[in-house]
Scaffold this active site. Structure first.
Site, PDB file in Angstrom:
ATOM      1  CB  SER A   1       1.540   7.678   4.281  1.00 35.42           C
ATOM      2  OG  SER A   1       0.347   7.312   4.919  1.00 35.42           O
TER       3      SER A   1
ATOM      4  CD  GLU B   1      -6.630   1.135   5.273  1.00 34.91           C
ATOM      5  OE1 GLU B   1      -5.531   0.834   5.762  1.00 34.91           O
ATOM      6  OE2 GLU B   1      -6.820   2.157   4.587  1.00 34.91           O
TER       7      GLU B   1
ATOM      8  CD  GLN C   1      -2.745   1.004   2.565  1.00 31.44           C
ATOM      9  OE1 GLN C   1      -2.379   0.321   3.501  1.00 31.44           O
ATOM     10  NE2 GLN C   1      -3.852   1.716   2.610  1.00 31.44           N
TER      11      GLN C   1
ATOM     12  CB  SER D   1       1.329  -1.980   4.790  1.00 33.20           C
ATOM     13  OG  SER D   1       0.913  -0.993   5.697  1.00 33.20           O
TER      14      SER D   1
END
Length: 410
Positions: A128, A243, A125, A160
């Site tokens: 950010s 999520e 993922q 992640s």
């Protein structure tokens, strides 16, 4: 909401329970935040996929069983109750896949989903950035048009699974003059292609559960854009709502942990000081289960996951923290021990499978030494109030989009 299960659903649950009992590894796999553990978990994903248990709710053509959402929730309950390994593929199957089902082309679905289901491609993922965490709309990474595709540049952080993953998905600003939620495009990209550098980030336990990703004019073909260019925010909300709202944290995870907590409390003499907190954790897990059943019913009737998912996210993240803090208080000094093997007198013991729901005497127990699950689980639970959007972001969403309160100065 009808909680009476029909024969087909009961048969599905029994088949899942039997398969898991026969196939869940007897020895705990190494952490998937290590290279060896990552590959062990990838092999487990392949085993699940071979029996069509890796993505039970997907269409058969992509490796699923076309199970209903209710059946998926029940499978998750059985999965966690069986003590099965964590899902190293969760970023892909629980977040990217729903996005592809909603916004992807048939070609993208046929190309991306089957290897995802088999664990052949594990996804990271890439949301950010150093100055755009929960406020993802402040991102600075760019996408510039070129022949046949795009050139991605920038930095992603707290990604992640990126340390060992194969591919990643994330948002990039494709319209330089745009601000905030406008002018963003949703991309999939290869982590091993030219121009990509992955730098692992060590966690408190020393393992690289996250990584920074640096991109320098990384070419991505048009076929790896999800949705229309410039419409990335709308596409990303599908990912975020899944999520926060349903797929990433199914009730099975908390039901299994709450049952373990009750057993731990009984093994330690049912200390009165923690009785109310143990009961609250058990009730909270089952309340979350019922809430999920209600969500499944709404989706089955044509509804969608909306800003209500922020309420859900707040609830389960704090349930997780409180549950694990209660377990550490029950353990007392033993909670400080994180060794792989601890003398049974200091650690947790658990019921044998045949007596788990009934007896509580010594004959019903097989000793299982504390293996670090509670302290490790507590450390991980603390992150739940941050990833997927911090508590502050969720409360703003609830205030503005659900309660209709005016936007405050940020």
């Amino acid at each position: 909401m009808d909680l009476d299960l029909d024969e087909r659903t009961l048969a599905f649950r029994e088949e899942a329970r039997t398969w898991l009992a026969d196939n869940v590894p007897r020895q705990q796999l190494a952490s998937f935040d290590t290279r060896d553990g990552f590959e062990q978990h990838r092999q487990w994903e392949a085993k699940l996929a071979e029996a069509r248990w890796s993505v039970v709710s997907w269409p058969r053509e992509f490796g699923g069983r076309e199970a209903s959402l209710l059946e998926w929730v029940l499978f998750e309950e059985e999965y966690y109750a069986a003590g099965a390994p964590g899902r190293v593929s969760q970023n892909g199957i629980f977040m990217l896949a729903p996005t592809l089902f909603s916004h992807g082309t048939p070609e993208q679905q046929a190309r991306i989903l089957p290897p995802m289901a088999r664990g052949e491609e594990i996804w990271a993922q890439a949301w950010s950035e150093p100055e755009a965490g929960s406020d993802i709309a402040a991102l600075r990474s760019t996408a510039v048009r070129t022949d046949g595709g795009w050139l991605l540049s920038g930095q992603k952080t707290w990604s992640s699974r990126a340390a060992f993953a194969d591919r990643a998905f994330g948002l990039f600003r494709s319209e330089p003059a745009s601000e905030r939620h406008r002018g963003l495009t949703y991309f999939m990209f290869d982590l091993r292609t030219d121009g990509v550098e992955v730098r692992p980030i060590a966690q408190l336990d020393g393992e690289p559960g996250f990584a920074e990703i640096f991109l320098e004019e990384v070419f991505v073909p048009d076929r790896d854009v999800i949705g229309a260019p410039g419409e990335g925010w709308r596409v990303a909300m599908t990912t975020a709502n899944n999520e926060r709202g349903l797929s990433l944290r199914s009730p099975g995870r908390f039901l299994a942990a709450a049952d373990r907590l009750v057993r731990l409390w009984r093994r330690h003499g049912e200390p009165e000081a923690t009785a109310d907190r143990v009961a609250d954790a058990w009730i909270g897990a089952r309340a979350y289960q019922l809430y999920t059943f209600a969500t499944v019913t709404r989706l089955a009737e044509g509804g969608e996951l909306g800003p209500e998912s922020s309420v859900n996210k707040l609830f389960w993240s704090h349930l997780d923290v409180n549950l694990h803090e209660t377990a550490l208080d029950v353990l007392g000094a033993a909670a400080e021990v994180r060794a792989r093997f601890v003398p049974p007198s200091l650690g947790e013991t658990a019921f044998s499978a045949s007596h788990a729901a009934s007896e509580s005497g010594p004959a019903a127990i097989r000793e299982e030494p504390l293996d670090g699950r509670w302290p490790d689980g507590w450390l991980f639970s603390l992150a739940g109030t941050i990833y997927g959007g911090t508590d502050q972001i969720q409360r703003n969403t609830i205030a503005e989009r659900l309660l209709g309160l005016p936007r405050g100065d940020r």
